[in-house]
Design an enzyme around this catalytic site. Sequence first.
Site, short mmCIF file in Angstrom:
data_model
loop_
_atom_site.label_atom_id
_atom_site.label_comp_id
_atom_site.label_asym_id
_atom_site.label_seq_id
_atom_site.Cartn_x
_atom_site.Cartn_y
_atom_site.Cartn_z
N GLU A 283 5.83 0.82 -2.69
CA GLU A 283 4.79 1.23 -1.72
C GLU A 283 4.66 0.07 -0.75
OE1 GLU A 283 3.81 4.16 -1.89
OE2 GLU A 283 4.32 4.68 -3.95
N CYS A 317 -2.97 -1.73 4.11
CA CYS A 317 -1.69 -1.14 4.52
C CYS A 317 -1.95 0.05 5.42
CB CYS A 317 -0.90 -0.72 3.29
SG CYS A 317 -1.79 0.43 2.26
N1 LIG Z 1 1.82 1.22 0.76
C1 LIG Z 1 0.83 0.78 0.01
O1 LIG Z 1 0.28 1.52 -0.80
C2 LIG Z 1 0.35 -0.63 0.15
C3 LIG Z 1 -0.87 -0.98 -0.43
C4 LIG Z 1 -1.32 -2.29 -0.29
C5 LIG Z 1 -0.58 -3.22 0.41
N2 LIG Z 1 0.59 -2.84 0.97
C6 LIG Z 1 1.36 -3.81 1.77
O2 LIG Z 1 1.35 -5.07 1.12
C7 LIG Z 1 1.46 -6.12 2.08
C8 LIG Z 1 0.37 -7.14 1.85
O3 LIG Z 1 0.39 -7.62 0.55
P1 LIG Z 1 1.08 -9.01 0.14
O4 LIG Z 1 0.96 -9.96 1.28
O5 LIG Z 1 0.51 -9.39 -1.17
O6 LIG Z 1 2.60 -8.55 0.01
P2 LIG Z 1 3.87 -9.39 -0.53
O7 LIG Z 1 5.06 -8.51 -0.36
O8 LIG Z 1 3.93 -10.73 0.06
O9 LIG Z 1 3.57 -9.61 -2.10
C9 LIG Z 1 3.30 -8.54 -2.96
C10 LIG Z 1 3.62 -8.97 -4.39
O10 LIG Z 1 5.03 -9.14 -4.53
C11 LIG Z 1 5.30 -10.41 -5.11
N3 LIG Z 1 6.64 -10.83 -4.62
C12 LIG Z 1 6.94 -11.55 -3.50
N4 LIG Z 1 8.27 -11.70 -3.40
C13 LIG Z 1 8.82 -11.05 -4.46
C14 LIG Z 1 10.17 -10.81 -4.88
N5 LIG Z 1 11.21 -11.30 -4.21
N6 LIG Z 1 10.38 -10.07 -5.99
C15 LIG Z 1 9.34 -9.54 -6.67
N7 LIG Z 1 8.04 -9.75 -6.33
C16 LIG Z 1 7.78 -10.49 -5.22
C17 LIG Z 1 4.16 -11.27 -4.64
O11 LIG Z 1 4.03 -12.44 -5.43
C18 LIG Z 1 2.99 -10.31 -4.78
O12 LIG Z 1 2.55 -10.23 -6.11
C19 LIG Z 1 1.34 -5.44 3.42
O13 LIG Z 1 2.63 -5.28 3.98
C20 LIG Z 1 0.71 -4.10 3.09
O14 LIG Z 1 0.98 -3.11 4.04
C21 LIG Z 1 1.09 -1.58 0.84
N1 LIG Z 2 -5.78 3.16 -0.25
C1 LIG Z 2 -6.26 2.39 0.84
C2 LIG Z 2 -5.24 1.45 1.39
C3 LIG Z 2 -4.44 0.65 0.41
C4 LIG Z 2 -3.53 -0.29 1.16
O1 LIG Z 2 -3.69 -1.44 1.42
C5 LIG Z 2 -6.71 3.30 1.96
O2 LIG Z 2 -6.50 4.50 1.89
O3 LIG Z 2 -7.25 2.81 2.94
#
Ligand SMILES: NC(=O)c1ccc[n+]([C@@H]2O[C@H](COP(=O)([O-])OP(=O)(O)OC[C@H]3O[C@@H](n4cnc5c(N)ncnc54)[C@H](O)[C@@H]3O)[C@@H](O)[C@H]2O)c1
Ligand SMILES: N[C@@H](CCC=O)C(=O)O
Length: 520
Positions: A283, A317
Amino acid sequence: MAERFRVTYATLSDDDPRLHAGYETGVDLARTWLGATITGHISPGETEDVPSVEVTSPHDPGVVVSRVRTSTDRDIADAIAASARADRSWAATPWRDRLVIARRVAELISDRSNELAALMSMENGKNRLEALGDVEEAADMIRYYCDQMEANDGYDHPMATLNPAERTRSLLRPHGVWAVICPFNYPMALSAGPAAAALITGNSVVVKPSHHGAHTAAKLFECLREAGVPDGVAVLLPGGDEVGAALVAHPGVAGVTFTGSSAVGMSIVRDFGVDYPKPVMAEMGGKNPAIVSDKADLDAAALGVARSAFGFAGQKCSACSRVYVVAEVYEEFLASLVAVTESLVIGAPTDRDAFVGPVIDAAAVARYREAVSHAERNGRIAVGGSVLGGSTALPGHYLAPTVVTDLPVDDPLFHRELFVPLTAVAAVADLDEALRLANADPAGLTAGFFSREQSEIDRFLDRIEAGVVYVNRPAGATTGAWPGVQPFGGWKRSGSTGKAGGGRYYLPEFMREQSQTVVM
Ligand SMILES: NC(=O)c1ccc[n+]([C@@H]2O[C@H](COP(=O)([O-])OP(=O)(O)OC[C@H]3O[C@@H](n4cnc5c(N)ncnc54)[C@H](O)[C@@H]3O)[C@@H](O)[C@H]2O)c1
Ligand SMILES: N[C@@H](CCC=O)C(=O)O
């Protein structure tokens, strides 16, 4: 126990003093937890005395929220082995018994929502209503997944037969050790949700939180233990990116749910399952558009866009980071958006009135500075644009909510996920142009539309390429999904499976089908 209030992301009114009294009691309790060392599985022979990372509050760099011990390679390998052993009896536990435990976890989370939310406000800077929502979303996700398991009879169904002596059933069975890798921004909902789905379906689970969510995750693990999740069935592995990378590279991990940036998610999608295909749910990031028609209620549109662009300081996100407005109403909408933006209260996340809190770290501030200076050179800042942190009241990483205009529609600010409180607005000729621009981006997570005309609404719903879409929603143009109400998952670069958390098709992703034919 404090009285329970059900706060969701669509909660607009928060004037009940009992809600605030409860949260403030939570703040007092959470303060006593500050500075704790967060450990997970520690292998025999390893000690607590390995490198740890000091995590400070985004609101105030002088406040140490936790010291996160980095899980060692040996911890990781042993945790996966222990998890694999524990999984045998957990998978054999009748699913109804697993649900009893899971529902207890949900109740414990709801019982503790005030202190968990207060801790989260200190750990990642989420304001009180949003933090209460994150905690309650975690509990509701667990309840929803339990209900889904029941509604589908544990995914165990009799099949047709070609021979009277034969009986066949189809059942979905767990994969084994499931890794859950979590982002900083929803440290309860996006650790508890996927972890519970893995557990309910009979997998054991290894959770790797973000540094800025590790303390909250440790409190979730207290709920899991107290509810009766056996040792080894759920394991916490705190640490940095390298711990996540080691976890997904380990051959003992059978499946992974990753939530985080598109860059990391895509690398996991590419590299996980080298010897044979293994399930990976990624995600990832968004660049979520709102479209405002000339037939829209412009006040509702401005409120919905502002709430989605600046809620949690733009670090969702689902944040609305680009807006396409039909030219006839562009100036009027912009004036309304600027007015709403100016009215937002910026303050400490634990403050009752604060809507916009700090961003997570100095790197986010640097991204904002760069984006603002780019916008000043290539377009116009309609409101905001300043770094506010460093004062006595706002010592941490505070940024003014910012609306940017007059950029070309192919400008990078319309395409880069920045994760800061900044949204770019452009005028378009009509809905067709808006839809073309909205869909031109590779991300496809959420989208919003404002119009009173049904034929336009139908066209938007038919053509928009995003997993979660909203029409005429002042509570959030692109944000605020709730489990069992709005399944949440991305299309295109935003998600790898086409199925959504909090939706009906989520649990089967954690299992594999087996048909069993027995001749009597
Ligand atoms: N689509 C969704 O449901 C959703 C929800 C929340 C956040 N996000 C996204 O998450 C991002 C923000 O969160 P963030 O800054 O914590 O993201 P990030 O990708 O920097 O880190 C997420 C997690 O992955 C781990 N990680 C980093 N590199 C890794 C690797 N090579 N292998 C395995 N794990 C690794 C990190 O330590 C952390 O626990 C934004 O891009 C946001 O859009 C998406
Ligand atoms: N579930 C949350 C977003 C999660 C992502 O960062 C929303 O619907 O706003």
